[in-house]
Design a protein around this motif. Structure first.
Motif, PDB file in Angstrom:
ATOM      1  N   ASP A  86       0.824  -1.208   0.000  1.00  0.00           N
ATOM      2  CA  ASP A  86       0.000   0.000   0.000  1.00  0.00           C
ATOM      3  C   ASP A  86       0.858   1.259   0.000  1.00  0.00           C
ATOM      4  O   ASP A  86       0.527   2.248  -0.656  1.00  0.00           O
ATOM      5  CB  ASP A  86      -0.895   0.002   1.246  1.00  0.00           C
ATOM      6  CG  ASP A  86      -1.815  -1.197   1.303  1.00  0.00           C
ATOM      7  OD1 ASP A  86      -2.986  -1.060   0.923  1.00  0.00           O
ATOM      8  OD2 ASP A  86      -1.355  -2.278   1.698  1.00  0.00           O
ATOM      9  N   SER A  92       2.924  -3.784   4.183  1.00  0.00           N
ATOM     10  CA  SER A  92       1.498  -4.071   4.308  1.00  0.00           C
ATOM     11  C   SER A  92       1.185  -5.011   5.464  1.00  0.00           C
ATOM     12  O   SER A  92       0.033  -5.120   5.880  1.00  0.00           O
ATOM     13  CB  SER A  92       0.963  -4.668   2.998  1.00  0.00           C
ATOM     14  OG  SER A  92       0.950  -3.683   1.983  1.00  0.00           O
ATOM     15  N   LEU A  95      -0.211  -3.059   8.271  1.00  0.00           N
ATOM     16  CA  LEU A  95      -1.527  -2.538   7.912  1.00  0.00           C
ATOM     17  C   LEU A  95      -2.581  -3.630   8.060  1.00  0.00           C
ATOM     18  O   LEU A  95      -3.708  -3.369   8.488  1.00  0.00           O
ATOM     19  CB  LEU A  95      -1.512  -1.982   6.486  1.00  0.00           C
ATOM     20  CG  LEU A  95      -0.465  -0.903   6.199  1.00  0.00           C
ATOM     21  CD1 LEU A  95      -0.600  -0.394   4.770  1.00  0.00           C
ATOM     22  CD2 LEU A  95      -0.578   0.255   7.191  1.00  0.00           C
TER      23      LEU A  95
END
Length: 332
Positions: A86, A92, A95
């Motif tokens: 991302d 990521s 996240l």
């Protein structure tokens, strides 16, 4: 020493279906041309504002966790494979960690492109074998439709790739007859520029300039013939390596789940190894090449279709940018 076992699988693909006919609106191509060279009929493109690499991974992970019969709070570690994070940083994995009710566990990103899921699975296998962790989530997720140019200039690559995510829950087990038997990882950086995305990178002071964009240096580049030649050599090698390491032969193999790069590559490998149609699972026709997500998506669909059963000998194999190639042999 504990062993590692896959206990849950899941996948997610965006709702936006893009057919070969759709691509003819943007570039000089045809459904027949794409099918003949790749076997691909359609792929999925993400929806901006809804899908991200991490969010798609979370959807796949939620399904895998449910099928494993555990909750996110029970996971000890996350291994996230992607070439399309991302953000440039952080990865990521963190996240994903914030999207589901995980504890404050570690999250490791793996950048091994098309071999990413097997590399990530190998990391999980070793962590569990060492006794460090008992339950690990392995994810492969990609959004690639926005790093390709839908034009004649980008056609050679743009027709190949799609978006999606797959996940596996890997848990410690004391069952020697149902586990990951071994993983085998390789690379040869001499061919790195045969399949790569040059800019933006950290080589130059200016990471991206108008001239780079004009020259297409911000787009993926691939020497297709070189990739094909190496892939059809390395795939059989690494599959045989996994079988030999565990005292098996091709005749013992119940199912090969190859990275979904190109149907022609998979068919060439199948012919080279003398495998029957029912011994190889392909779904590139529906999703294109989803890079690190392709093996977990294909493995999940194979399992859902009843093609992966307890006691089966299953081999995962991949080849991709780097060049990297890898295999994993599993007694399901």
């Amino acid at each position: 020493m504990p062993y590692a076992k896959i206990t849950g699988l899941g996948f997610y693909v965006p709702e936006n279906v893009v057919t070969n006919h759709d691509l003819t609106r943007y570039m000089n191509t045809s459904d027949e041309w794409i099918r003949e060279r790749t076997g691909i009929e359609q792929r999925r493109f993400f929806t901006e504002g809804k899908d991200t690499t991490a969010k798609m991974g979370a959807r796949a992970a939620a399904q895998a966790l449910e099928r494993a019969g555990i909750t996110a709070e029970e996971i000890d570690f996350i291994v996230f494979a992607t070439l399309s994070p991302d953000y440039f940083f952080p990865g990521s994995g963190v996240l994903l960690q914030r999207l589901l009710p995980f504890r404050e566990i570690g999250a490791l990103d793996v950048r091994a492109q098309c071999s990413g899921f097997i590399y990530a699975l190998s990391v999980a296998d070793q962590y569990i074998r060492s006794g460090m962790y008992k339950k690990i989530l392995v994810v492969g997720s990609e959004i690639q439709s926005n790093i390709m140019e839908l034009s004649d200039r980008g056609r050679a690559v743009a027709v190949l790739f799609g978006d999606g995510a797959g996940a596996a829950v890997v848990e410690a087990t004391d069952e020697p007859d149902h586990r990951i038997l071994s993983t085998h990882l390789h690379s040869d950086g001499n061919f790195a520029e045969d399949l790569f995305l040059e800019h933006p990178g950290a080589v130059l002071k200016q990471r991206l300039t108008p001239q780079m964009i004009e020259e297409g240096k911000h787009l993926p580049f691939m020497r297709g013939n070189a990739v094909f030649k190496h892939a059809i050599t390395r795939f059989p090698e690494v599959i045989r390596e996994a079988l030999d390491a565990n005292g098996y032969t091709i005749e013992d193999l119940d199912l090969l789940v190859p990275h979904q790069a190109n149907l022609r590559i998979a068919q060439h490998v199948q012919k080279t190894l003398g495998l029957r149609d029912d011994q190889v699972f392909n779904n590139i026709q529906k999703y294109g090449n989803t890079t690190a997500a392709s093996i977990p998506i294909a493995l999940t669909e194979a399992w859902e279709a009843g093609k992966v059963k307890p006691g089966d000998l299953v081999c995962l194999a991949a080849f991709g940018s780097g060049f990297t190639w890898a295999s994993a042999l599993i007694r399901w």
